[in-house]
Design a protein around this motif. Structure first.
Motif, PDB file in Angstrom:
ATOM      1  N   GLY A  41     -16.412 -10.971  -3.926  1.00 48.03           N
ATOM      2  CA  GLY A  41     -16.195 -11.172  -4.963  1.00 48.03           C
ATOM      3  C   GLY A  41     -15.839 -10.913  -6.241  1.00 48.03           C
ATOM      4  O   GLY A  41     -16.105 -10.574  -7.235  1.00 48.03           O
ATOM      5  N   MET A  42     -14.355 -10.270  -5.829  1.00 47.19           N
ATOM      6  CA  MET A  42     -13.204 -10.449  -6.345  1.00 47.19           C
ATOM      7  C   MET A  42     -12.185 -11.137  -7.260  1.00 47.19           C
ATOM      8  O   MET A  42     -11.840 -12.099  -6.211  1.00 47.19           O
ATOM      9  N   PRO A  43     -11.364 -10.830  -7.912  1.00 48.24           N
ATOM     10  CA  PRO A  43     -10.234 -11.502  -7.812  1.00 48.24           C
ATOM     11  C   PRO A  43      -9.116 -11.039  -7.474  1.00 48.24           C
ATOM     12  O   PRO A  43      -8.779 -10.503  -7.048  1.00 48.24           O
ATOM     13  N   ALA A  44      -8.410 -12.895  -6.599  1.00 49.83           N
ATOM     14  CA  ALA A  44      -7.223 -12.114  -5.793  1.00 49.83           C
ATOM     15  C   ALA A  44      -6.394 -10.876  -5.545  1.00 49.83           C
ATOM     16  O   ALA A  44      -5.495 -10.826  -4.823  1.00 49.83           O
ATOM     17  N   ILE A  45      -5.949 -11.122  -7.315  1.00 51.35           N
ATOM     18  CA  ILE A  45      -5.079 -10.212  -7.999  1.00 51.35           C
ATOM     19  C   ILE A  45      -5.866  -8.652  -7.697  1.00 51.35           C
ATOM     20  O   ILE A  45      -4.480  -7.912  -7.126  1.00 51.35           O
ATOM     21  N   VAL A  46      -6.929  -8.622  -7.221  1.00 46.71           N
ATOM     22  CA  VAL A  46      -7.190  -7.390  -6.836  1.00 46.71           C
ATOM     23  C   VAL A  46      -6.039  -6.830  -5.030  1.00 46.71           C
ATOM     24  O   VAL A  46      -5.537  -6.288  -5.264  1.00 46.71           O
ATOM     25  N   GLY A  47      -6.783  -7.550  -3.990  1.00 51.12           N
ATOM     26  CA  GLY A  47      -6.300  -7.738  -3.187  1.00 51.12           C
ATOM     27  C   GLY A  47      -4.938  -7.184  -3.101  1.00 51.12           C
ATOM     28  O   GLY A  47      -4.031  -6.477  -2.769  1.00 51.12           O
ATOM     29  N   GLU A  48      -4.219  -8.454  -4.184  1.00 47.57           N
ATOM     30  CA  GLU A  48      -2.379  -8.487  -3.643  1.00 47.57           C
ATOM     31  C   GLU A  48      -1.940  -7.221  -4.336  1.00 47.57           C
ATOM     32  O   GLU A  48      -0.806  -6.904  -3.680  1.00 47.57           O
ATOM     33  N   LEU A  49      -2.735  -6.521  -5.637  1.00 48.34           N
ATOM     34  CA  LEU A  49      -1.933  -5.532  -5.841  1.00 48.34           C
ATOM     35  C   LEU A  49      -2.295  -4.304  -4.549  1.00 48.34           C
ATOM     36  O   LEU A  49      -1.062  -3.704  -4.811  1.00 48.34           O
ATOM     37  N   ALA A  50      -3.436  -4.939  -4.382  1.00 48.77           N
ATOM     38  CA  ALA A  50      -3.400  -3.808  -3.738  1.00 48.77           C
ATOM     39  C   ALA A  50      -2.613  -3.456  -2.111  1.00 48.77           C
ATOM     40  O   ALA A  50      -2.580  -2.936  -1.646  1.00 48.77           O
ATOM     41  N   ALA A  51      -1.879  -5.005  -1.642  1.00 48.06           N
ATOM     42  CA  ALA A  51      -0.831  -4.249  -0.976  1.00 48.06           C
ATOM     43  C   ALA A  51       0.133  -3.908  -1.491  1.00 48.06           C
ATOM     44  O   ALA A  51       0.681  -3.310  -0.209  1.00 48.06           O
ATOM     45  N   GLY A  52       0.792  -3.592  -2.204  1.00 50.52           N
ATOM     46  CA  GLY A  52       1.654  -2.939  -3.014  1.00 50.52           C
ATOM     47  C   GLY A  52       0.988  -1.132  -2.762  1.00 50.52           C
ATOM     48  O   GLY A  52       1.874  -0.934  -2.991  1.00 50.52           O
ATOM     49  N   VAL A  53      -0.284  -1.059  -3.611  1.00 54.93           N
ATOM     50  CA  VAL A  53      -0.105   0.164  -3.557  1.00 54.93           C
ATOM     51  C   VAL A  53      -0.395   0.860  -2.313  1.00 54.93           C
ATOM     52  O   VAL A  53      -0.175   2.168  -2.002  1.00 54.93           O
ATOM     53  N   VAL A  54      -0.698  -0.032  -1.151  1.00 53.88           N
ATOM     54  CA  VAL A  54      -0.699  -0.092   0.288  1.00 53.88           C
ATOM     55  C   VAL A  54       0.699   0.787   1.049  1.00 53.88           C
ATOM     56  O   VAL A  54       1.401   1.766   1.631  1.00 53.88           O
ATOM     57  N   LEU A  55       2.114   0.071   0.419  1.00 51.54           N
ATOM     58  CA  LEU A  55       2.520  -0.309   0.559  1.00 51.54           C
ATOM     59  C   LEU A  55       4.157   0.752   0.043  1.00 51.54           C
ATOM     60  O   LEU A  55       4.948   0.866   0.632  1.00 51.54           O
ATOM     61  N   GLY A  56       3.546   1.171  -1.153  1.00 48.87           N
ATOM     62  CA  GLY A  56       4.071   1.834  -2.188  1.00 48.87           C
ATOM     63  C   GLY A  56       4.413   3.243  -2.302  1.00 48.87           C
ATOM     64  O   GLY A  56       3.883   3.494  -0.456  1.00 48.87           O
ATOM     65  N   PRO A  57       4.321   4.239  -3.113  1.00 49.76           N
ATOM     66  CA  PRO A  57       4.362   5.697  -3.097  1.00 49.76           C
ATOM     67  C   PRO A  57       3.307   6.200  -2.950  1.00 49.76           C
ATOM     68  O   PRO A  57       3.145   7.248  -2.367  1.00 49.76           O
ATOM     69  N   THR A  58       1.971   5.403  -2.656  1.00 50.36           N
ATOM     70  CA  THR A  58       0.529   5.767  -2.927  1.00 50.36           C
ATOM     71  C   THR A  58       0.230   6.209  -1.687  1.00 50.36           C
ATOM     72  O   THR A  58      -0.310   7.412  -1.125  1.00 50.36           O
ATOM     73  N   LEU A  59       0.618   5.093  -0.546  1.00 47.51           N
ATOM     74  CA  LEU A  59      -0.095   6.025   0.687  1.00 47.51           C
ATOM     75  C   LEU A  59       1.225   5.621   1.398  1.00 47.51           C
ATOM     76  O   LEU A  59       1.142   6.393   1.974  1.00 47.51           O
ATOM     77  N   LEU A  60       1.748   4.466   1.666  1.00 48.83           N
ATOM     78  CA  LEU A  60       3.075   4.423   3.331  1.00 48.83           C
ATOM     79  C   LEU A  60       4.173   5.791   2.781  1.00 48.83           C
ATOM     80  O   LEU A  60       3.986   6.149   3.487  1.00 48.83           O
ATOM     81  N   ALA A  61       4.364   5.841   1.547  1.00 44.55           N
ATOM     82  CA  ALA A  61       5.018   6.985   1.503  1.00 44.55           C
ATOM     83  C   ALA A  61       4.839   8.159   1.770  1.00 44.55           C
ATOM     84  O   ALA A  61       5.600   9.355   1.892  1.00 44.55           O
ATOM     85  N   ASN A  62       3.747   8.267   1.688  1.00 47.04           N
ATOM     86  CA  ASN A  62       2.886   9.420   1.791  1.00 47.04           C
ATOM     87  C   ASN A  62       2.642   9.883   3.420  1.00 47.04           C
ATOM     88  O   ASN A  62       2.306  10.881   3.917  1.00 47.04           O
ATOM     89  N   ILE A  63       2.249   8.626   3.970  1.00 47.22           N
ATOM     90  CA  ILE A  63       1.732   8.868   5.693  1.00 47.22           C
ATOM     91  C   ILE A  63       3.140   8.787   6.364  1.00 47.22           C
ATOM     92  O   ILE A  63       3.281   9.776   7.286  1.00 47.22           O
TER      93      ILE A  63
END
Length: 467
Positions: A41-63
């Motif tokens: 029930g959320m806008p698609a952009i929430v998930g699309e932004l989350a893709a960048g967050v997962v692959l960016g400095p927030t998650l992938l760069a730390n893992i």
């Protein structure tokens, strides 16, 4: 010297391979998470932004820092390739947003919406500029003028997002209601004013805060608007008429794409924002009788299914939510969100009250206009490109863009349940449902005045999958 000796060498093998991997991985994850966001029930952009967050400095760069550095190396030449594709996407996306603005509806409701528009822009703009001056220096990019930074924050606080607002109203079946139509009109004018202000701020960031430079920027904006309303309007109509008469397959798509790109280049050459030119051109293309939405649908679908997710994924790559672990940054994040929500909501609410709307209609307007999303994300990216925002401030503005659309539906449900459902609205709703049965989605109105001719009202189809 021979031509071969002066030719630019092609992309290195490794650079091209990494670019293709980046596009494929980012697009795949953006589409998957965007679909998941819609299911929740959320806008698609929430998930699309989350893709960048997962692959960016927030998650992938730390893992997996080594893999992150390999897939997304922080090299200008490599990242600029991905950014160039994202920029094409955002220009087309903004162009299609402009195509679906209902100028006829603005003319019908414009007089009543003037007070709402003034308050919904001025109040958050003033509060945002004040906030920009009191924010700590660590949130301002090195070398950025304090006044330009403050004005940019003000503009970021005062924009709305007509694609997000329209999607919310459609999903809640409020598009046919009078208050829904008013929300769209106010959001439309807010978007136009927002792009004008962004263009002025961009020019100030480029030329500096000088009276002559600012006056020249305002003159350029005025010239663009005057040109668009006169020569540009006729030229676009002639091009689209010729394209639709052409027997070459896809010619209307090619014509619209070329004009959007050239218009973006034109405003960029004037040291205004390229997205401003794309937006203005989109309005001209969409307002002409010769434009047939079905003929442009393939490009629209490609933009929404490919380019837009890539852009939002790229935007998410620049976010670093780990900065919120810093208590000072976390407190300033809450302050920015509070000012953004309070300023926009209060502005629309007070404007509606002074326009003699009842309190529930004013509450609905405040909730609807408060929804940001795609427009604020684009503006945040502009701020990075202009060298005004640090990673921390960019991440904060992006959070505002994501959170505000989630606030609108609950408040709208409460307010609209207390607004009388008139016979006129029921008739309009019947027409809307009939149109939907014919696969025509009434995004902006059930009848539309054409901006180029006076042949009568007609419906306009929205961009499928509006964000």
């Amino acid at each position: 010297m021979s031509i071969a000796a002066t030719a630019v060498p092609p992309l290195p093998h490794h650079t091209l391979m990494i670019f293709l991997l980046q596009v494929g991985v980012l697009l795949l994850l953006a589409l998957l998470l965007g679909r998941l966001a819609r299911q929740w029930g959320m806008p698609a952009i929430v998930g699309e932004l989350a893709a960048g967050v997962v692959l960016g400095p927030t998650l992938l760069a730390n893992i997996a820092p080594a893999f992150s550095d390999w897939l997304f190396p922080q090299e200008a030449a490599q990242m600029n390739l991905l950014d160039a594709v994202a920029q094409l996407g955002v220009l087309f996306l903004v162009g299609f947003t402009g195509m679906h603005l209902d100028l006829g509806m603005v003319r019908r409701y414009g007089a009543k919406a003037v007070g709402v528009n003034l308050a919904s822009v001025l109040i958050p703009l003033v509060l945002g500029v004040w906030l920009g001056f009191v924010l700590p220096e660590r949130l301002r990019a090195e070398g950025a003028e304090p006044a330009v930074f403050a004005l940019f924050v003000g503009v970021a606080m005062c924009v709305s997002a007509i694609p997000v607002i329209a999607r919310i109203l459609i999903d809640m079946r409020l598009i046919h209601r009078n208050v829904g139509q008013m929300i769209l009109v106010v959001g439309t004018v807010d978007d136009v004013l927002g792009w004008l202000l962004v263009s002025v701020v961009a020019a100030m960031a480029t030329t500096g805060v000088q009276a002559g430079a600012v006056s020249l920027s305002l003159l350029h904006v005025l010239l663009v608007v005057l040109f668009a309303g006169t020569i540009g309007r006729r030229a676009v109509r002639a091009v689209m008429r010729a394209a639709h008469r052409s027997e070459v397959r896809g010619m209307p798509i090619a014509a619209a794409a070329i004009m959007i790109m050239l218009s973006a280049a034109g405003t960029h050459a004037l040291e205004l924002e390229a997205v401003f030119g794309a937006f203005v051109c989109g309005i001209l293309v969409g307002s002409c009788e010769e434009t047939q939405a079905t003929r442009l649908e393939p490009l629209n679908t490609t933009v929404l299914a490919v380019f837009a997710p890539l852009f939002f994924g790229m935007a998410g790559l620049r976010m670093d939510l780990t900065v919120l672990a810093d208590p000072e940054i976390a407190l300033w994040t809450l302050a920015v969100i509070a000012v953004a929500v309070a300023g926009k909501f209060l502005g629309a609410f007070l404007g509606a009250v002074f326009s003699r709307m009842n309190r529930w209609e004013a509450l609905a307007l405040g909730a609807g206009i408060n929804a940001r999303g795609v427009i604020q994300i684009i503006i945040a990216m502009v701020g990075v490109r202009l060298g005004l925002l640090t990673t921390e401030m960019y991440s904060i503005i992006m959070l505002v863009a994501v959170l505000t659309p989630l606030m609108a539906p609950p408040v709208l449900r409460i307010a609209v349940s207390r607004i009388e459902h008139t016979a006129e609205e029921r008739l309009r709703e019947h027409k809307v449902l009939a149109l939907q049965g014919e696969n025509v989605s009434p995004l902006l109105s059930t009848s539309r005045e054409d901006a180029c001719t006076s042949t009568g009202p007609r419906s306009r189809r929205p961009p499928t999958g509006t964000r």
